[in-house]
Design a protein around this motif. Structure first.
Motif, short mmCIF file in Angstrom:
data_model
loop_
_atom_site.label_atom_id
_atom_site.label_comp_id
_atom_site.label_asym_id
_atom_site.label_seq_id
_atom_site.Cartn_x
_atom_site.Cartn_y
_atom_site.Cartn_z
N CYS A 161 0.86 -1.19 0.00
CA CYS A 161 0.00 0.00 0.00
C CYS A 161 0.89 1.24 0.00
CB CYS A 161 -0.91 -0.02 1.22
SG CYS A 161 -2.07 -1.41 1.17
N LEU A 162 0.65 2.13 -0.95
CA LEU A 162 1.51 3.30 -1.13
C LEU A 162 0.88 4.58 -0.60
CD1 LEU A 162 2.65 2.40 -4.76
CD2 LEU A 162 3.88 1.94 -2.63
N LYS A 163 -0.44 4.72 -0.80
CA LYS A 163 -1.14 5.93 -0.34
C LYS A 163 -2.51 5.53 0.20
CE LYS A 163 1.08 9.34 -3.26
NZ LYS A 163 0.93 10.64 -3.91
N PRO A 164 -3.00 6.23 1.21
CA PRO A 164 -4.35 5.93 1.68
C PRO A 164 -5.39 6.25 0.62
CG PRO A 164 -3.40 7.80 2.89
CD PRO A 164 -2.33 7.29 1.99
N VAL A 165 -6.45 5.46 0.55
CA VAL A 165 -7.49 5.58 -0.47
C VAL A 165 -8.70 6.26 0.17
CG1 VAL A 165 -9.11 4.25 -1.87
CG2 VAL A 165 -6.70 3.58 -1.77
N HIS A 166 -9.00 7.49 -0.29
CA HIS A 166 -10.07 8.30 0.30
C HIS A 166 -11.32 8.34 -0.57
CE1 HIS A 166 -7.64 9.98 3.59
NE2 HIS A 166 -6.64 10.02 2.73
N ASP A 167 -11.35 7.56 -1.66
CA ASP A 167 -12.46 7.65 -2.63
C ASP A 167 -12.60 6.28 -3.32
OD1 ASP A 167 -14.44 8.70 -4.25
OD2 ASP A 167 -13.23 10.38 -4.98
N ASP A 168 -13.40 6.23 -4.38
CA ASP A 168 -13.50 5.01 -5.18
C ASP A 168 -12.09 4.50 -5.52
OD1 ASP A 168 -16.16 5.65 -5.30
OD2 ASP A 168 -16.30 5.49 -7.49
N VAL A 169 -11.97 3.17 -5.60
CA VAL A 169 -10.68 2.61 -5.99
C VAL A 169 -10.87 1.82 -7.28
CG1 VAL A 169 -11.00 0.62 -4.45
CG2 VAL A 169 -8.72 1.21 -5.23
N ARG A 170 -9.88 1.95 -8.18
CA ARG A 170 -9.90 1.24 -9.47
C ARG A 170 -8.71 0.29 -9.53
NH1 ARG A 170 -8.29 5.19 -12.53
NH2 ARG A 170 -8.16 6.61 -10.77
N ALA A 171 -8.94 -0.88 -10.11
CA ALA A 171 -7.87 -1.86 -10.30
C ALA A 171 -7.69 -2.08 -11.79
CB ALA A 171 -8.22 -3.17 -9.62
N ARG A 172 -6.44 -2.17 -12.23
CA ARG A 172 -6.15 -2.45 -13.64
C ARG A 172 -5.09 -3.54 -13.73
NH1 ARG A 172 -5.25 2.17 -18.00
NH2 ARG A 172 -7.52 2.02 -17.89
N CYS A 173 -5.40 -4.59 -14.48
CA CYS A 173 -4.44 -5.65 -14.75
C CYS A 173 -4.24 -5.72 -16.26
CB CYS A 173 -4.96 -6.98 -14.21
SG CYS A 173 -3.76 -8.32 -14.35
N VAL A 174 -2.98 -5.74 -16.70
CA VAL A 174 -2.65 -5.69 -18.12
C VAL A 174 -2.00 -7.01 -18.53
CG1 VAL A 174 -1.38 -4.44 -19.92
CG2 VAL A 174 -2.34 -3.19 -17.96
N TRP A 175 -2.51 -7.59 -19.61
CA TRP A 175 -1.98 -8.85 -20.14
C TRP A 175 -0.57 -8.64 -20.67
CZ3 TRP A 175 -3.72 -13.31 -18.94
CH2 TRP A 175 -3.46 -14.45 -19.72
N SER A 176 0.29 -9.65 -20.51
CA SER A 176 1.70 -9.50 -20.89
C SER A 176 2.10 -10.61 -21.86
CB SER A 176 2.57 -9.59 -19.63
OG SER A 176 2.38 -10.86 -19.02
N GLU A 177 3.28 -10.47 -22.45
CA GLU A 177 3.81 -11.53 -23.31
C GLU A 177 4.04 -12.81 -22.51
OE1 GLU A 177 7.14 -10.64 -25.84
OE2 GLU A 177 6.24 -8.75 -26.51
N ALA A 178 4.50 -12.64 -21.26
CA ALA A 178 4.73 -13.82 -20.40
C ALA A 178 3.41 -14.55 -20.14
CB ALA A 178 5.37 -13.39 -19.08
N ALA A 179 2.34 -13.78 -19.93
CA ALA A 179 1.03 -14.39 -19.69
C ALA A 179 0.54 -15.09 -20.96
CB ALA A 179 0.03 -13.33 -19.23
N ASP A 180 0.82 -14.48 -22.12
CA ASP A 180 0.43 -15.09 -23.39
C ASP A 180 1.19 -16.41 -23.60
OD1 ASP A 180 -1.62 -14.02 -24.96
OD2 ASP A 180 -0.25 -13.76 -26.66
N ALA A 181 2.45 -16.44 -23.19
CA ALA A 181 3.24 -17.68 -23.29
C ALA A 181 2.66 -18.74 -22.37
CB ALA A 181 4.70 -17.40 -22.93
N ALA A 182 2.24 -18.34 -21.16
CA ALA A 182 1.63 -19.29 -20.22
C ALA A 182 0.32 -19.82 -20.79
CB ALA A 182 1.40 -18.62 -18.87
N LEU A 183 -0.41 -18.96 -21.49
CA LEU A 183 -1.69 -19.39 -22.09
C LEU A 183 -1.44 -20.42 -23.20
CD1 LEU A 183 -4.70 -18.66 -21.68
CD2 LEU A 183 -4.47 -17.07 -23.61
N ALA A 184 -0.36 -20.23 -23.96
CA ALA A 184 0.00 -21.21 -25.00
C ALA A 184 0.38 -22.55 -24.35
CB ALA A 184 1.16 -20.66 -25.84
N THR A 185 1.13 -22.48 -23.24
CA THR A 185 1.49 -23.69 -22.48
C THR A 185 0.23 -24.40 -21.99
OG1 THR A 185 3.54 -22.67 -21.74
CG2 THR A 185 2.76 -24.54 -20.45
#
Lengths: 157, 157
Positions: free
Chosen positions: B98-122
């Motif tokens: 945790c880097l800063k206190p959250v005083h409002d709505d919170v948003r999460a973002r996860c971005v697909w990667s080449e490593a994840a694409d390789a795992a999907l091929a596996t």
């Protein structure tokens, strides 16, 4: 202090902690977290499976993390209360490793350590400290997950 | 596939994912988690502060962890759906700072990667794989927390 009086006080502190969480952290109430016991050294929490279930019918990792992180927070809180120290306890960082799926009630146990006692002494003298506390999650006889959390505390000026 | 059709499908997949979580993970409903968007590469989730507040009036670390862990889980789920792969996605391990206190709505973002694409091929060829996915939590312009999670997937025999 007489032993039975101490035990009584600990039960009251546990009830107060549980009530505070349910009043001030709505997710802890939704999870049905209960404070099972505190003996001066270790804090035990519990949550039923039903409100914390995931798509697999086992306990949601987010619930396991929440239970474990509150166990460490609660133990710092209780040790500070015993020494009449009042200050904000802020979660900084945490890690959880899930070892076995949880098919029933889950229990969390955090045990006070010499390192934590040293941090508490630092807090009393310098007004700030960091606590690193491991918490173990159990389901029946199994260790279901291992958690480690870091908490920052600062006393009011 | 025509672009507008694809977008329409993604919206439907997002609505289905949100409904599944709310139906099968009661804590995700208590948290009020919504799926904001998926563009084929990144998944965005959101949660309001009120149901996720802690004793300090900021977001509970357990809620931040839950939101982040579901963001990674959801992105693996959606990428598997796109490739018509069906299998259990199991959370293994995660860390949040945790880097800063959250005083409002919170948003999460996860971005697909080449490593994840390789795992999907596996996964497609061997029937099992592990995905390591970072998720960032935002509040307004601030990065509020950094999360990394590992998920194990096994296709049915």
């Amino acid at each position: 202090m007489h032993e039975s009086t101490t035990r009584h006080d600990w039960r009251a502190l546990c009830r107060a902690l549980e009530a505070r969480w349910h009043n001030e952290i709505p997710i802890s109430a939704a999870m049905g977290i209960t404070v099972d016991g505190f003996d001066g050294t270790r804090l035990d929490l519990r949550a039923a499976l039903a409100p914390n279930v995931n798509v697999h019918g086992t306990a949601f990792a987010g619930s396991l993390f929440s239970l474990a992180s509150l166990c460490g927070w609660g133990l710092v809180h209780l040790q500070m209360q015993r020494r009449e120290l009042a200050g904000a306890i802020v979660f900084v960082e945490g890690n959880i490793r899930c070892l076995k799926p949880v098919h029933d009630d889950v229990r969390a146990r955090c045990v006070w350590s010499e390192a934590a006692d040293a941090a508490l002494a630092t807090l009393a003298t310098s007004g700030k400290a960091r606590f690193r506390l491991p918490t173990r999650l159990h389901c029946g006889e199994d260790v279901a997950a291992e958690f480690s959390g870091e908490y920052a505390v600062r006393l009011p000026p």
